[in-house]
Design an enzyme around this catalytic site. Sequence first.
Site, mmCIF file in Angstrom:
data_model
loop_
_atom_site.group_PDB
_atom_site.id
_atom_site.type_symbol
_atom_site.label_atom_id
_atom_site.label_comp_id
_atom_site.label_asym_id
_atom_site.label_seq_id
_atom_site.Cartn_x
_atom_site.Cartn_y
_atom_site.Cartn_z
ATOM 1 N N CYS A 241 0.847 -1.191 0.000
ATOM 2 C CA CYS A 241 0.000 0.000 0.000
ATOM 3 C C CYS A 241 0.885 1.244 0.000
ATOM 4 O O CYS A 241 2.013 1.229 0.512
ATOM 5 C CB CYS A 241 -0.892 -0.018 1.238
ATOM 6 S SG CYS A 241 -1.982 1.421 1.395
ATOM 7 N N THR B 243 0.578 3.636 1.861
ATOM 8 C CA THR B 243 0.858 3.967 3.257
ATOM 9 C C THR B 243 2.191 3.377 3.702
ATOM 10 O O THR B 243 2.918 3.979 4.495
ATOM 11 C CB THR B 243 -0.284 3.457 4.160
ATOM 12 O OG1 THR B 243 -1.500 4.116 3.789
ATOM 13 C CG2 THR B 243 -0.003 3.739 5.632
ATOM 14 N N HIS C 209 4.849 5.698 2.693
ATOM 15 C CA HIS C 209 4.845 6.899 3.528
ATOM 16 C C HIS C 209 5.438 6.615 4.910
ATOM 17 O O HIS C 209 6.166 7.447 5.464
ATOM 18 C CB HIS C 209 3.421 7.433 3.670
ATOM 19 C CG HIS C 209 2.808 7.897 2.382
ATOM 20 N ND1 HIS C 209 3.489 8.651 1.462
ATOM 21 C CD2 HIS C 209 1.566 7.700 1.862
ATOM 22 C CE1 HIS C 209 2.697 8.907 0.430
ATOM 23 N NE2 HIS C 209 1.541 8.337 0.643
ATOM 24 N N GLU D 18 -2.123 -5.894 4.058
ATOM 25 C CA GLU D 18 -3.041 -6.399 3.042
ATOM 26 C C GLU D 18 -2.795 -7.895 2.778
ATOM 27 O O GLU D 18 -2.582 -8.322 1.655
ATOM 28 C CB GLU D 18 -2.862 -5.603 1.742
ATOM 29 C CG GLU D 18 -3.153 -4.125 1.915
ATOM 30 C CD GLU D 18 -3.057 -3.335 0.614
ATOM 31 O OE1 GLU D 18 -3.745 -2.326 0.498
ATOM 32 O OE2 GLU D 18 -2.290 -3.742 -0.292
ATOM 33 N N CYS E 43 -16.874 1.896 17.735
ATOM 34 C CA CYS E 43 -16.687 0.441 17.701
ATOM 35 C C CYS E 43 -18.029 -0.280 17.671
ATOM 36 O O CYS E 43 -18.217 -1.250 16.922
ATOM 37 C CB CYS E 43 -15.881 -0.015 18.912
ATOM 38 S SG CYS E 43 -14.120 0.403 18.852
ATOM 39 N N CYS F 113 -12.156 4.537 16.122
ATOM 40 C CA CYS F 113 -12.113 4.499 17.581
ATOM 41 C C CYS F 113 -11.123 5.547 18.112
ATOM 42 O O CYS F 113 -9.971 5.594 17.665
ATOM 43 C CB CYS F 113 -11.688 3.100 18.047
ATOM 44 S SG CYS F 113 -11.482 2.947 19.836
ATOM 45 N N ILE G 117 -6.682 2.284 -5.850
ATOM 46 C CA ILE G 117 -7.941 2.727 -5.244
ATOM 47 C C ILE G 117 -8.811 3.435 -6.270
ATOM 48 O O ILE G 117 -10.018 3.161 -6.391
ATOM 49 C CB ILE G 117 -7.669 3.627 -4.025
ATOM 50 C CG1 ILE G 117 -6.978 2.834 -2.919
ATOM 51 C CG2 ILE G 117 -8.986 4.218 -3.490
ATOM 52 C CD1 ILE G 117 -6.567 3.664 -1.723
#
Length: 345
Positions: free
Chosen positions: A49, A51, A54, A72, A106, A114, A186
């Site tokens: 990903c 992310t 990053h 993933e 949640c 959360c 995405i």
Amino acid sequence: MEAPTTTATMRAAVATSIPSERLEYTHVAHPVPEADDDVVLRVQACGICGTDLHILAGHSYKPVLPFVLGHEPVGIVVDAGPAAREWMDRRATITLFTGEGSCPACQAGDERLCPDLVSITGVLGVWGAYAEYVRVHARQLVEVPSSLSWADAASLVDGGATAANSVRVALTHEPSRVLVLGGGPIGYLCAELLRVRDVPVQVVEPNPLRREALEDIGHDVVPSIEAAVTPLDAVIDCTGVPMVMSPGLESLNPHGIYVLAGYARVPELDFAVVSRKEVDIRGIRSGRREDLESVIALAAAKKIHLPEIAQWRLSAANDALTALRAQQVPGKAVIVPDSVWKDNS
């Protein structure tokens, strides 16, 4: 969370320093069930990903090092605690977020929101699946149909859930036309999910590799926002690029919606356009369990196309990261443990 303590070991690609461009391929402790509802997956594939890039660059989450990334995963349950034995030998993937459990978010199925988040598997707090095995809670598991290949399933775990959530939010405004910014995994899936719902969609993608991949399956793709047909009812921003937000907002009709599926720090933004048009800006953080389940079901039924998969061995994970940084991957990058790669070949 520290690495599990057992005498057995496995191979993993480990982040040992941040910022860094490289992972260390090494031996780490083999995970075992620790709680009654723990399971261990033998990883068959794990998507990479944005992310992850990053995090390694030092621009995102800051896990305690050493840390195994990889949020993933898809795999087969090979070990389970007493409360999770029904999952043995089943194909599964996971939801990523573990909340504290009792807050309104949640209770509503939005653990990812959360305020006292416990962990994000493979991102923060719990080691992930750039490894041969990964331990998760059984309540995180989502079954993977046998009609989906491992690599295809891995392409959906976070990107598919994020796309499904983004499209679900965009459609609350009942748009007649939607613009998707970014044709990466995405954005590609957003375009497909909109098409399967008969919503006209145009995609902005400057990378010729990704633009061609979308055009090949019949999508209307342009290289810039300036070339897009406007005004629009909804924009889904999958880029994480600061400079696209201002023109994206300008392209909206009054009461339009701007859906932020990609994260960006925008140094200067004139919110006058937001007020003048009474535009909604909605953030997206991955997706709910039902988002993941829905996109898996559509993919398994061959109702949507999936991004082109490029696969690397786990031992070559750094090569995959290099290719992604160089924008040489038109679709989704997936890594496969070397032992599984050998078995498959």
